[in-house]
Write a protein that holds these residues in place. Structure first.
Motif, PDB file in Angstrom:
ATOM      1  N   ALA A   1       0.830  -1.214   0.000  1.00 28.79           N
ATOM      2  CA  ALA A   1       0.000   0.000   0.000  1.00 28.79           C
ATOM      3  C   ALA A   1       0.853   1.249   0.000  1.00 28.79           C
ATOM      4  CB  ALA A   1      -0.927  -0.010   1.209  1.00 28.79           C
ATOM      5  N   ALA A   2       2.084   1.135   0.525  1.00 21.52           N
ATOM      6  CA  ALA A   2       3.003   2.274   0.552  1.00 21.52           C
ATOM      7  C   ALA A   2       3.920   2.273  -0.664  1.00 21.52           C
ATOM      8  CB  ALA A   2       3.832   2.230   1.829  1.00 21.52           C
ATOM      9  N   ASN A   3       3.589   1.440  -1.668  1.00 21.71           N
ATOM     10  CA  ASN A   3       4.338   1.371  -2.921  1.00 21.71           C
ATOM     11  C   ASN A   3       5.798   0.967  -2.733  1.00 21.71           C
ATOM     12  OD1 ASN A   3       2.118   2.210  -4.608  1.00 21.71           O
ATOM     13  ND2 ASN A   3       2.430   4.296  -3.825  1.00 21.71           N
ATOM     14  N   LYS A   4       6.029   0.046  -1.810  1.00 22.52           N
ATOM     15  CA  LYS A   4       7.390  -0.453  -1.601  1.00 22.52           C
ATOM     16  C   LYS A   4       7.615  -1.709  -2.447  1.00 22.52           C
ATOM     17  CE  LYS A   4       7.853   2.546   1.800  1.00 22.52           C
ATOM     18  NZ  LYS A   4       8.630   3.795   1.635  1.00 22.52           N
ATOM     19  N   ASN A   5       8.788  -1.798  -3.019  1.00 26.17           N
ATOM     20  CA  ASN A   5       9.204  -3.046  -3.631  1.00 26.17           C
ATOM     21  C   ASN A   5       9.621  -3.993  -2.502  1.00 26.17           C
ATOM     22  OD1 ASN A   5       8.949  -2.062  -6.335  1.00 26.17           O
ATOM     23  ND2 ASN A   5      10.899  -0.981  -6.050  1.00 26.17           N
ATOM     24  N   ILE A   6       9.146  -5.199  -2.545  1.00 23.64           N
ATOM     25  CA  ILE A   6       9.369  -6.120  -1.425  1.00 23.64           C
ATOM     26  C   ILE A   6      10.217  -7.297  -1.879  1.00 23.64           C
ATOM     27  CG2 ILE A   6       8.263  -7.575   0.317  1.00 23.64           C
ATOM     28  CD1 ILE A   6       5.696  -5.857  -0.197  1.00 23.64           C
ATOM     29  N   ILE A   7      11.296  -7.531  -1.149  1.00 20.10           N
ATOM     30  CA  ILE A   7      12.159  -8.686  -1.383  1.00 20.10           C
ATOM     31  C   ILE A   7      12.160  -9.536  -0.118  1.00 20.10           C
ATOM     32  CG2 ILE A   7      14.521  -9.483  -1.789  1.00 20.10           C
ATOM     33  CD1 ILE A   7      15.011  -6.999  -3.448  1.00 20.10           C
ATOM     34  N   ILE A   8      11.891 -10.805  -0.282  1.00 15.43           N
ATOM     35  CA  ILE A   8      11.875 -11.720   0.870  1.00 15.43           C
ATOM     36  C   ILE A   8      12.952 -12.779   0.668  1.00 15.43           C
ATOM     37  CG2 ILE A   8      10.541 -13.440   2.138  1.00 15.43           C
ATOM     38  CD1 ILE A   8       8.035 -11.857   1.369  1.00 15.43           C
TER      39      ILE A   8
ATOM     40  N   GLY B   1       3.269 -10.197  -6.361  1.00 11.22           N
ATOM     41  CA  GLY B   1       4.001  -8.952  -6.549  1.00 11.22           C
ATOM     42  C   GLY B   1       5.169  -8.794  -5.604  1.00 11.22           C
ATOM     43  N   VAL B   2       5.728  -9.914  -5.150  1.00  8.61           N
ATOM     44  CA  VAL B   2       6.847  -9.916  -4.212  1.00  8.61           C
ATOM     45  C   VAL B   2       7.999 -10.700  -4.827  1.00  8.61           C
ATOM     46  CG1 VAL B   2       7.631 -10.703  -1.942  1.00  8.61           C
ATOM     47  CG2 VAL B   2       5.346  -9.730  -2.203  1.00  8.61           C
ATOM     48  N   THR B   3       9.225 -10.229  -4.632  1.00  2.14           N
ATOM     49  CA  THR B   3      10.410 -10.925  -5.135  1.00  2.14           C
ATOM     50  C   THR B   3      10.970 -11.825  -4.047  1.00  2.14           C
ATOM     51  OG1 THR B   3      10.967  -9.092  -6.613  1.00  2.14           O
ATOM     52  CG2 THR B   3      12.726 -10.650  -6.071  1.00  2.14           C
ATOM     53  N   PHE B   4      11.175 -13.070  -4.387  1.00  2.00           N
ATOM     54  CA  PHE B   4      11.734 -14.021  -3.428  1.00  2.00           C
ATOM     55  C   PHE B   4      13.169 -14.368  -3.811  1.00  2.00           C
ATOM     56  CE2 PHE B   4       7.175 -14.704  -2.961  1.00  2.00           C
ATOM     57  CZ  PHE B   4       7.048 -14.730  -1.574  1.00  2.00           C
ATOM     58  N   ILE B   5      14.027 -14.383  -2.827  1.00  2.47           N
ATOM     59  CA  ILE B   5      15.411 -14.808  -3.016  1.00  2.47           C
ATOM     60  C   ILE B   5      15.527 -16.231  -2.488  1.00  2.47           C
ATOM     61  CG2 ILE B   5      17.825 -14.394  -2.421  1.00  2.47           C
ATOM     62  CD1 ILE B   5      16.668 -12.226  -4.187  1.00  2.47           C
TER      63      ILE B   5
ATOM     64  N   ARG C   1      27.550 -12.913   1.862  1.00  4.68           N
ATOM     65  CA  ARG C   1      27.924 -12.212   0.632  1.00  4.68           C
ATOM     66  C   ARG C   1      27.205 -12.806  -0.578  1.00  4.68           C
ATOM     67  NH1 ARG C   1      33.506 -12.910   0.510  1.00  4.68           N
ATOM     68  NH2 ARG C   1      33.438 -11.496   2.292  1.00  4.68           N
ATOM     69  N   LEU C   2      27.063 -14.128  -0.610  1.00  8.13           N
ATOM     70  CA  LEU C   2      26.381 -14.773  -1.736  1.00  8.13           C
ATOM     71  C   LEU C   2      24.924 -14.320  -1.816  1.00  8.13           C
ATOM     72  CD1 LEU C   2      27.735 -18.443  -1.478  1.00  8.13           C
ATOM     73  CD2 LEU C   2      28.537 -16.595  -2.971  1.00  8.13           C
ATOM     74  N   ILE C   3      24.250 -14.271  -0.663  1.00 10.27           N
ATOM     75  CA  ILE C   3      22.852 -13.843  -0.657  1.00 10.27           C
ATOM     76  C   ILE C   3      22.739 -12.347  -0.928  1.00 10.27           C
ATOM     77  CG2 ILE C   3      20.810 -13.584   0.808  1.00 10.27           C
ATOM     78  CD1 ILE C   3      21.507 -16.230   2.108  1.00 10.27           C
ATOM     79  N   ALA C   4      23.670 -11.564  -0.379  1.00 10.52           N
ATOM     80  CA  ALA C   4      23.648 -10.115  -0.603  1.00 10.52           C
ATOM     81  C   ALA C   4      23.828  -9.788  -2.085  1.00 10.52           C
ATOM     82  CB  ALA C   4      24.747  -9.445   0.219  1.00 10.52           C
ATOM     83  N   ASP C   5      24.684 -10.536  -2.751  1.00 11.98           N
ATOM     84  CA  ASP C   5      24.895 -10.298  -4.185  1.00 11.98           C
ATOM     85  C   ASP C   5      23.631 -10.601  -4.980  1.00 11.98           C
ATOM     86  OD1 ASP C   5      27.491  -9.486  -3.768  1.00 11.98           O
ATOM     87  OD2 ASP C   5      28.390 -11.418  -4.282  1.00 11.98           O
ATOM     88  N   LYS C   6      22.893 -11.646  -4.587  1.00  7.37           N
ATOM     89  CA  LYS C   6      21.641 -11.967  -5.265  1.00  7.37           C
ATOM     90  C   LYS C   6      20.612 -10.862  -5.048  1.00  7.37           C
ATOM     91  CE  LYS C   6      20.102 -16.154  -5.565  1.00  7.37           C
ATOM     92  NZ  LYS C   6      19.574 -17.517  -5.312  1.00  7.37           N
ATOM     93  N   ILE C   7      20.573 -10.304  -3.835  1.00  4.83           N
ATOM     94  CA  ILE C   7      19.641  -9.204  -3.545  1.00  4.83           C
ATOM     95  C   ILE C   7      20.016  -7.971  -4.351  1.00  4.83           C
ATOM     96  CG2 ILE C   7      18.839  -7.620  -1.758  1.00  4.83           C
ATOM     97  CD1 ILE C   7      19.208  -9.903   0.254  1.00  4.83           C
ATOM     98  N   ALA C   8      21.308  -7.651  -4.345  1.00  4.62           N
ATOM     99  CA  ALA C   8      21.770  -6.465  -5.072  1.00  4.62           C
ATOM    100  C   ALA C   8      21.466  -6.591  -6.560  1.00  4.62           C
ATOM    101  CB  ALA C   8      23.272  -6.274  -4.854  1.00  4.62           C
ATOM    102  N   HIS C   9      21.620  -7.802  -7.089  1.00  6.89           N
ATOM    103  CA  HIS C   9      21.318  -8.019  -8.511  1.00  6.89           C
ATOM    104  C   HIS C   9      19.852  -7.724  -8.802  1.00  6.89           C
ATOM    105  CE1 HIS C   9      21.483  -9.809 -12.503  1.00  6.89           C
ATOM    106  NE2 HIS C   9      20.440 -10.567 -12.180  1.00  6.89           N
ATOM    107  N   LYS C  10      18.964  -8.122  -7.907  1.00  3.80           N
ATOM    108  CA  LYS C  10      17.542  -7.855  -8.095  1.00  3.80           C
ATOM    109  C   LYS C  10      17.241  -6.360  -8.041  1.00  3.80           C
ATOM    110  CE  LYS C  10      15.919 -12.130  -8.288  1.00  3.80           C
ATOM    111  NZ  LYS C  10      15.191 -12.662  -9.479  1.00  3.80           N
ATOM    112  N   ILE C  11      17.943  -5.654  -7.160  1.00  4.05           N
ATOM    113  CA  ILE C  11      17.701  -4.216  -7.005  1.00  4.05           C
ATOM    114  C   ILE C  11      18.263  -3.434  -8.178  1.00  4.05           C
ATOM    115  CG2 ILE C  11      18.262  -2.194  -5.591  1.00  4.05           C
ATOM    116  CD1 ILE C  11      18.208  -4.028  -3.156  1.00  4.05           C
TER     117      ILE C  11
END
Length: 648
Positions: free
Chosen positions: A539-546, A597-601, A636-646
């Motif tokens: 509702a606050a127009n946030k992109n959500i990554i889980i 509408g949510v991105t899952f890692i 670092r491996l998970i952070a890189d996957k998140i950064a790639h999505k962003i």
């Protein structure tokens, strides 16, 4: 008082389930109640002796403490002494340091306070602590330090007033224990104020059986009462489990069962005959030594094995406990309990001297940080990155007032457009995520609070009293901050559905006034809290990554690697079956499917193949530092996957 063979038989009914429970045999899932049975028995026996002597005006405090010293200390000191060489040879520095602290605490009967203080995220698994079981001795001896003094001070006021006072204390302690089992579980488990009611039940039995108003029950009532007591105990042993809140009202089942046996299992009744069977009585006689020896035996076996020993191994160890207990009883307990072995002053002097010796050894080990320069330890340094130094782990850097003002921890670049919120798993990811985002100049708010799911108004009842406020305030600020475009949620998700991974913590939940009474009710509350949180963020127009669940392992990964080097054993990397991972996280993944509408890692590709999830990579690099928190490399491996999505 007259000897009651059935009480020794009852001791065996208490100690055997404790041993089998600690050995990991699931059939005896409630075997821990043996300690509660012991408390009631102890209260009855010791109070009976005190009352008999006080009635004859022969009670002597020094004589009482001499009896306690003769009964408790020789076998206890023998177990402590026998544990030291194995701790020296096998324990890693931090574990040896913890063991050294227990050497200081046990002789002064303060180990319950020590083990309470040691409970935490990165603490050694409790079943690897050789002297952990001495907490119950500490509780009992703290009681007997105070109880005779209370009787001496109040004796002239009459037994009736004493009993009324004890009944009041019993009820108050029980109510406190029930509240604490859900709100302060660790303190409730370890501390006397929440345990005293169990010992007092036994003491009240002694007062009743020694009173002039005692009624001789008819044979039929004695049969029913004794049988009901035994059934209560057996039900608690086989039905209770690790997730049963304890010692709450649930503890009434084994303790009142013990009371019924004490009061009604009179000579000639069926329960008297059953508990009076010679093998049970003999086991009861050695029950104290069996209790003392089983924990260090199991702890060192598990420590040395690197992974959980097989059921066959544990069964062999259980069998070994009994002859060891007999030898301890025959050559240590029994001689010292006779007055021909040393006079009172000698007993006190020897007890004090040995206590000072153990305390000195403990202080030395503690100050030398577990003798980290031992020859066998020097080459164990691991050339790997360990756990990520989470800047705001457990909310330790920011108060509720600071959070309400939007003063979050910040990682990464100068342009703040990302927020990470979760429990300690988010904390372990924070620093590496900041590094990954900084490459593109992006900064992030970081908020992690141990045992706290990233939902508003949701918390674990047994942990984190400010979870709901802390996470609610944080989410409100994140939602209101227009510069925050992306919100990342990461937690040890299954904690909030299946319950906390540690065996002693049932982990019930509360959400917006609703409260789970059973673990089976947790998933529904979790799903509601999760979907409501996602709706608020969208509702606050946030992109959500889980970040999806990461595997949880049964042993401390880095310590296992170090121990493999220490023992010169081929390392079998800690792992779990992929099926175990999905079973643990079934309800979590089902809840994730409810939102769009949510991105899952996904984390499983980093840890798992078609059948196994491993704690290390194919080249042996650890992904997990303890049992569940990421190493810097894993983060670092998970952070890189998140950064790639962003960035994409």
């Amino acid at each position: 008082m007259n000897y009651r063979a059935e009480i020794d038989g009852l001791r065996s009914v208490a100690v055997i389930p404790v041993i089998l429970f600690h050995a990991g045999f699931e059939t005896f899932s409630g075997g821990f109640v043996g300690v509660d049975i012991f408390f009631v028995i102890s209260g009855y026996l010791i109070t009976s002796i005190i009352l008999a002597e006080m009635d004859k005006d022969k009670f002597n405090l020094a004589k009482f403490y001499e009896r306690r010293a003769r009964r408790i200390l020789p076998a206890l000191f023998a177990v402590m002494a026998a544990s030291i060489p194995f701790a020296w040879m096998w324990m890693l520095p931090q574990d040896l340091k913890d063991f050294a602290q227990s050497l200081m605490a046990v002789p002064v009967f303060a180990s319950n306070f020590l083990f309470l203080s040691e409970s935490g995220y990165f603490d050694t698994q409790t079943d690897l602590k050789p002297l952990l079981h001495t907490w119950s001795l500490a509780v009992e001896e703290q009681y007997y330090l105070l109880f005779p003094l209370f009787l001496m001070l109040c004796w002239n006021y009459g037994k009736r007033r004493i009993v009324i006072t004890l009944v009041f204390v019993t009820i108050a302690s029980l109510l406190l224990a029930h509240w604490g089992a859900y709100n302060k579980p660790s303190a409730t488990f370890y501390l006397l104020p929440m345990r005293i009611w169990e010992i007092l039940l036994g003491s009240l039995c002694a007062f009743y059986l020694a009173s002039s108003i005692r009624i001789t029950a008819p044979r039929s009532l004695s049969e029913i009462g004794g049988l009901a007591g035994l059934i209560c105990i057996l039900v608690s042993i086989f039905v209770f489990a690790e997730h049963t809140p304890f010692p709450s009202f649930y503890a009434l089942l084994p303790t009142l069962g013990t009371v019924l046996i004490i009061l009604f299992a009179t000579e000639g009744t069926l329960v008297f005959k059953v508990l009076g069977i010679k093998v049970l009585v003999d086991l009861g006689l050695i029950s104290y030594s069996a209790y003392l020896w089983h924990q260090p035996l199991f702890a060192f076996a598990k420590y040395r094995a690197l992974s959980a020993p097989s059921p066959v191994t544990m069964a062999v160890l259980c069998a070994f406990v009994l002859p060891l207990a007999y030898l301890s009883w025959r050559f240590i307990e029994k001689p010292f309990r006779t007055k021909t072995t040393g006079k009172r002053k000698q007993i006190f002097a020897l007890s004090a001297a040995v206590s000072v010796l153990f305390i000195a050894i403990g202080i030395t080990g503690d100050r030398n940080r577990g003798f980290e320069n031992r020859d066998q330890i020097r080459d164990l340094a691991l050339d790997i990155e360990t756990i990520s130094d989470a800047y705001c782990h457990a909310g330790g850097k920011k108060t509720l007032d600071q959070l309400s003002k939007g003063e979050f921890c910040i990682e990464g670049g100068e342009t703040i457009s990302v927020a990470l919120i979760g429990d300690s798993h988010a904390g372990a990811l924070a620093r590496e995520l900041g590094k990954a985002l900084k490459k593109d100049g992006i900064g992030a708010w970081m908020m992690s609070s141990g045992w706290c799911a990233p939902f508003s108004g949701f918390r674990m009842i047994r942990h984190g009293k400010d979870c709901d406020r802390r996470q609610s305030i944080s989410l409100e600020k994140i939602i209101a901050e227009k510069s925050i475009k992306t919100v990342i949620l990461y937690a040890e998700w299954a904690n909030y559905t299946k319950g906390f991974r540690d065996k002693d913590t049932p982990s019930l939940m509360t959400y917006k006034g609703l409260e789970s009474e059973l673990l089976s009710e947790n998933p529904e509350l979790f799903s509601r809290a999760f979907t409501d949180t996602i709706k608020s963020l969208k509702a606050a127009n946030k992109n959500i990554i889980i970040v999806e669940p990461t595997p949880e392992f049964d042993v401390h990964v880095l310590d296992t690697i170090r121990k493999a080097k220490l023992f010169k054993t081929e390392l079998k990397a800690p792992s779990i079956k992929l099926e175990t991972y999905y079973t643990r996280n079934t309800e979590v993944l089902e809840s994730f499917k409810l939102v769009e509408g949510v991105t899952f890692i996904s984390t499983t590709p980093l840890f798992c193949n078609d059948s196994i999830c491993s704690s290390v990579t194919d080249d042996g690099t650890p992904l997990v530092a303890d049992t569940n928190h990421l190493t810097e490399f894993g983060a670092r491996l998970i952070a890189d996957k998140i950064a790639h999505k962003i960035f994409k």
